[in-house]
Design a protein around this motif. Structure first.
Motif, PDB file in Angstrom:
ATOM      1  N   VAL A 124       0.857  -1.186   0.000  1.00 16.59           N
ATOM      2  CA  VAL A 124       0.000   0.000   0.000  1.00 16.59           C
ATOM      3  C   VAL A 124       0.891   1.232   0.000  1.00 16.59           C
ATOM      4  O   VAL A 124       1.889   1.282   0.745  1.00 16.59           O
ATOM      5  N   LEU A 125       0.538   2.207  -0.830  1.00 15.79           N
ATOM      6  CA  LEU A 125       1.245   3.487  -0.820  1.00 15.79           C
ATOM      7  C   LEU A 125       0.209   4.582  -0.573  1.00 15.79           C
ATOM      8  O   LEU A 125      -0.669   4.817  -1.400  1.00 15.79           O
ATOM      9  N   VAL A 126       0.305   5.205   0.594  1.00 16.71           N
ATOM     10  CA  VAL A 126      -0.652   6.225   1.016  1.00 16.71           C
ATOM     11  C   VAL A 126      -0.172   7.593   0.531  1.00 16.71           C
ATOM     12  O   VAL A 126       0.899   8.059   0.923  1.00 16.71           O
ATOM     13  N   ALA A 127      -0.963   8.222  -0.336  1.00 17.65           N
ATOM     14  CA  ALA A 127      -0.624   9.556  -0.852  1.00 17.65           C
ATOM     15  C   ALA A 127      -1.890  10.399  -0.941  1.00 17.65           C
ATOM     16  O   ALA A 127      -2.075  11.171  -1.872  1.00 17.65           O
ATOM     17  N   HIS A 128      -2.758  10.228   0.057  1.00 13.18           N
ATOM     18  CA  HIS A 128      -4.089  10.847  -0.007  1.00 13.18           C
ATOM     19  C   HIS A 128      -4.162  12.258   0.554  1.00 13.18           C
ATOM     20  O   HIS A 128      -5.234  12.844   0.618  1.00 13.18           O
ATOM     21  N   GLY A 129      -3.025  12.811   0.981  1.00 12.99           N
ATOM     22  CA  GLY A 129      -3.062  14.161   1.509  1.00 12.99           C
ATOM     23  C   GLY A 129      -3.662  14.206   2.901  1.00 12.99           C
ATOM     24  O   GLY A 129      -3.684  13.207   3.632  1.00 12.99           O
ATOM     25  N   VAL A 130      -4.173  15.383   3.280  1.00 12.63           N
ATOM     26  CA  VAL A 130      -4.713  15.613   4.619  1.00 12.63           C
ATOM     27  C   VAL A 130      -6.088  16.258   4.509  1.00 12.63           C
ATOM     28  O   VAL A 130      -6.483  16.750   3.451  1.00 12.63           O
ATOM     29  N   ASN A 131      -6.796  16.267   5.632  1.00 10.21           N
ATOM     30  CA  ASN A 131      -8.065  16.983   5.711  1.00 10.21           C
ATOM     31  C   ASN A 131      -7.787  18.406   6.169  1.00 10.21           C
ATOM     32  O   ASN A 131      -7.169  18.621   7.220  1.00 10.21           O
ATOM     33  N   ASP A 132      -8.221  19.386   5.389  1.00 13.25           N
ATOM     34  CA  ASP A 132      -8.014  20.796   5.726  1.00 13.25           C
ATOM     35  C   ASP A 132      -9.206  21.356   6.487  1.00 13.25           C
ATOM     36  O   ASP A 132     -10.362  21.085   6.139  1.00 13.25           O
ATOM     37  N   THR A 133      -8.918  22.176   7.508  1.00  9.99           N
ATOM     38  CA  THR A 133      -9.951  22.956   8.183  1.00  9.99           C
ATOM     39  C   THR A 133      -9.551  24.417   8.073  1.00  9.99           C
ATOM     40  O   THR A 133      -8.584  24.859   8.709  1.00  9.99           O
ATOM     41  N   LEU A 134     -10.282  25.164   7.257  1.00 10.38           N
ATOM     42  CA  LEU A 134      -9.966  26.576   7.056  1.00 10.38           C
ATOM     43  C   LEU A 134     -10.371  27.394   8.278  1.00 10.38           C
ATOM     44  O   LEU A 134     -11.181  26.944   9.095  1.00 10.38           O
ATOM     45  N   PRO A 135      -9.806  28.597   8.430  1.00 12.92           N
ATOM     46  CA  PRO A 135     -10.229  29.466   9.532  1.00 12.92           C
ATOM     47  C   PRO A 135     -11.747  29.652   9.516  1.00 12.92           C
ATOM     48  O   PRO A 135     -12.363  29.751   8.450  1.00 12.92           O
ATOM     49  N   CYS A 150       5.009  29.877  -2.650  1.00 10.69           N
ATOM     50  CA  CYS A 150       4.124  29.487  -3.750  1.00 10.69           C
ATOM     51  C   CYS A 150       3.436  30.690  -4.399  1.00 10.69           C
ATOM     52  O   CYS A 150       3.158  30.671  -5.597  1.00 10.69           O
ATOM     53  N   HIS A 151       3.122  31.718  -3.603  1.00  8.08           N
ATOM     54  CA  HIS A 151       2.259  32.785  -4.109  1.00  8.08           C
ATOM     55  C   HIS A 151       2.770  34.202  -3.839  1.00  8.08           C
ATOM     56  O   HIS A 151       2.159  35.165  -4.306  1.00  8.08           O
ATOM     57  N   GLY A 152       3.848  34.351  -3.078  1.00  7.44           N
ATOM     58  CA  GLY A 152       4.264  35.681  -2.654  1.00  7.44           C
ATOM     59  C   GLY A 152       4.762  36.584  -3.759  1.00  7.44           C
ATOM     60  O   GLY A 152       4.540  37.799  -3.727  1.00  7.44           O
ATOM     61  N   PHE A 153       5.439  36.045  -4.755  1.00  9.64           N
ATOM     62  CA  PHE A 153       6.029  36.881  -5.799  1.00  9.64           C
ATOM     63  C   PHE A 153       4.971  37.688  -6.542  1.00  9.64           C
ATOM     64  O   PHE A 153       5.201  38.850  -6.901  1.00  9.64           O
ATOM     65  N   GLU A 154       3.810  37.098  -6.748  1.00 11.74           N
ATOM     66  CA  GLU A 154       2.743  37.763  -7.506  1.00 11.74           C
ATOM     67  C   GLU A 154       2.138  38.948  -6.760  1.00 11.74           C
ATOM     68  O   GLU A 154       1.484  39.795  -7.375  1.00 11.74           O
ATOM     69  N   VAL A 155       2.314  39.033  -5.438  1.00 11.66           N
ATOM     70  CA  VAL A 155       1.743  40.144  -4.665  1.00 11.66           C
ATOM     71  C   VAL A 155       2.841  40.937  -3.954  1.00 11.66           C
ATOM     72  O   VAL A 155       2.556  41.725  -3.048  1.00 11.66           O
ATOM     73  N   ARG A 156       4.085  40.765  -4.370  1.00  7.79           N
ATOM     74  CA  ARG A 156       5.203  41.422  -3.699  1.00  7.79           C
ATOM     75  C   ARG A 156       5.070  42.934  -3.764  1.00  7.79           C
ATOM     76  O   ARG A 156       4.583  43.508  -4.745  1.00  7.79           O
ATOM     77  N   GLY A 157       5.521  43.601  -2.696  1.00  7.77           N
ATOM     78  CA  GLY A 157       5.532  45.054  -2.637  1.00  7.77           C
ATOM     79  C   GLY A 157       4.176  45.689  -2.416  1.00  7.77           C
ATOM     80  O   GLY A 157       4.065  46.918  -2.387  1.00  7.77           O
ATOM     81  N   ARG A 158       3.130  44.900  -2.231  1.00 10.06           N
ATOM     82  CA  ARG A 158       1.775  45.434  -2.045  1.00 10.06           C
ATOM     83  C   ARG A 158       1.315  45.185  -0.608  1.00 10.06           C
ATOM     84  O   ARG A 158       1.925  44.393   0.128  1.00 10.06           O
ATOM     85  N   PRO A 159       0.245  45.835  -0.162  1.00  6.40           N
ATOM     86  CA  PRO A 159      -0.249  45.606   1.203  1.00  6.40           C
ATOM     87  C   PRO A 159      -0.719  44.162   1.383  1.00  6.40           C
ATOM     88  O   PRO A 159      -1.553  43.668   0.618  1.00  6.40           O
ATOM     89  N   LEU A 160      -0.177  43.498   2.387  1.00 14.21           N
ATOM     90  CA  LEU A 160      -0.520  42.115   2.685  1.00 14.21           C
ATOM     91  C   LEU A 160      -0.970  42.010   4.134  1.00 14.21           C
ATOM     92  O   LEU A 160      -0.734  42.917   4.936  1.00 14.21           O
ATOM     93  N   ALA A 161      -1.607  40.905   4.460  1.00 11.46           N
ATOM     94  CA  ALA A 161      -2.059  40.702   5.837  1.00 11.46           C
ATOM     95  C   ALA A 161      -1.856  39.246   6.232  1.00 11.46           C
ATOM     96  O   ALA A 161      -1.770  38.351   5.384  1.00 11.46           O
ATOM     97  N   ILE A 162      -1.786  39.029   7.539  1.00 12.76           N
ATOM     98  CA  ILE A 162      -1.749  37.697   8.132  1.00 12.76           C
ATOM     99  C   ILE A 162      -3.033  37.513   8.931  1.00 12.76           C
ATOM    100  O   ILE A 162      -3.335  38.303   9.826  1.00 12.76           O
ATOM    101  N   LEU A 163      -3.797  36.498   8.590  1.00 10.60           N
ATOM    102  CA  LEU A 163      -4.947  36.125   9.400  1.00 10.60           C
ATOM    103  C   LEU A 163      -4.406  35.217  10.504  1.00 10.60           C
ATOM    104  O   LEU A 163      -4.147  34.035  10.297  1.00 10.60           O
ATOM    105  N   ALA A 164      -4.191  35.801  11.676  1.00  3.32           N
ATOM    106  CA  ALA A 164      -3.466  35.119  12.747  1.00  3.32           C
ATOM    107  C   ALA A 164      -4.386  34.133  13.456  1.00  3.32           C
ATOM    108  O   ALA A 164      -5.131  34.494  14.354  1.00  3.32           O
ATOM    109  N   ASN A 165      -4.302  32.869  13.039  1.00  6.11           N
ATOM    110  CA  ASN A 165      -5.190  31.854  13.607  1.00  6.11           C
ATOM    111  C   ASN A 165      -4.454  30.623  14.104  1.00  6.11           C
ATOM    112  O   ASN A 165      -5.074  29.644  14.494  1.00  6.11           O
ATOM    113  N   HIS A 166      -3.108  30.638  14.100  1.00  9.39           N
ATOM    114  CA  HIS A 166      -2.372  29.432  14.479  1.00  9.39           C
ATOM    115  C   HIS A 166      -0.983  29.808  14.986  1.00  9.39           C
ATOM    116  O   HIS A 166      -0.539  30.962  14.871  1.00  9.39           O
TER     117      HIS A 166
END
Length: 305
Positions: free
Chosen positions: A103-114, A133-149
């Motif tokens: 058996v080769l398990v490659a099913h990922g994980v269950n996500d729970t969004l904020p 993965c995604h920072g370059f496309e929004v570089r230099g612009r206003p960003l935020a952290i949804l602090a949940n973890h």
């Protein structure tokens, strides 16, 4: 009796299937066809595929694997598993039963969004998890952290290092983050309770409990992850604790604590990345094959550690 059943048909599972198919082993890939990154418009940091929609990459991976006559696909989900090495038995939702040696398990994980209204509608487009993965496309612009973890401070400092000097901490959420991690470092602290997220012309809009709003190019956060009810849990694979949830503890060839069971991809590492999943899948596929050829060579994880 199959040689290998691969549970999960995304990047790790398909790469493993390719390795095993090239060894002419009888392999069935069970896939629900709902990859975690299906809402993302593009995959980045993947050599040769940078900027390509992940669905297009997966289509090519499936095409490559299908070229090998011993590799078959089953679009379904695993509902039960039993047995031991060389005699595993799977039941899938459609009622079919499969028997396999490995058996080769490659099913990922269950996500729970904020737990914020609107989060699922913007997830993967302007509500993001990874600056690599995604920072370059929004570089230099206003960003935020949804602090949940607990890793919110880590995310914030990464963004400030190389992607934007304008980072706001949205601390009006439920989570186990530490507000003091952000104080005195030039971050903007926003303590108002976040009541909704929505797309905006500039990227993403945050609605607060007093009716006010703020716009950002993107917001970064991370889902909680679990393996509850997943085949890895059904099989009894030993787990390790990650910052956002558990993952399967694997050895250098992808072997788990259960003889004859291998794991790869997001379910088998604390940090998740498409390129890493491909590498993990290749190694686990090779390890799985070698365990069929040399049954005593690839020992379960505890013995190999």
């Amino acid at each position: 009796m199959l040689d290998v059943v691969i549970i999960g048909g995304s990047f790790a599972g398909l790469t493993a299937g390719l390795q095993l198919g090239r060894a002419s082993r009888a392999v069935t890939v069970i896939a629900a066809r709902t990859p975690r990154n299906r809402t993302s418009p593009a995959a980045h940091g993947v050599p040769g595929w940078d900027g390509t929609p992940p669905g297009e990459i997966l289509d090519r991976f499936r095409e490559d694997a299908r070229a090998y006559p011993t590799v078959t696909f089953l679009e379904d989900t695993v509902v039960a598993v039993s047995g031991l090495q060389d005699a595993f038995e799977f039941a899938v939702g459609a009622g079919e039963t499969l028997k396999t040696r490995r058996v080769l398990v490659a099913h990922g994980v269950n996500d729970t969004l904020p737990d914020v209204p609107g989060a699922s509608e913007v997830w993967g487009t302007t509500l993001l998890h990874c600056p690599y993965c995604h920072g370059f496309e929004v570089r230099g612009r206003p960003l935020a952290i949804l602090a949940n973890h607990a890793m919110s401070g880590h995310q914030a400092h990464l963004l400030r290092a190389d992607w934007s000097d304008d980072v706001t901490i949205l601390s009006g959420t439920e989570g186990d983050f530490v507000v003091s991690e952000f104080q005195g470092d030039g971050f903007t602290l926003e303590p108002r309770m976040v009541t909704r997220l929505a797309p905006s012309n500039n990227g993403i809009s945050v609605v607060f409990d007093d009716g006010g709003t703020s716009d950002f190019a993107a917001i970064f956060t991370a889902p909680r992850v679990s393996l509850a009810g997943a085949p890895a849990e059904m099989l009894g694979c030993a787990l390790a604790a990650g910052p956002l949830g558990p993952f399967v503890h694997v050895g250098p060839m992808g072997q788990t604590s259960v003889p004859g069971v291998f794991a790869a991809g997001d379910c088998a590492r604390p940090a998740h990345n498409l390129t890493s999943a491909i590498g993990d899948g290749a190694m686990a596929g090779i390890g799985c094959h070698q365990s069929l050829v040399f049954p005593d060579k690839i020992q379960p994880n505890e013995a190999a550690a």
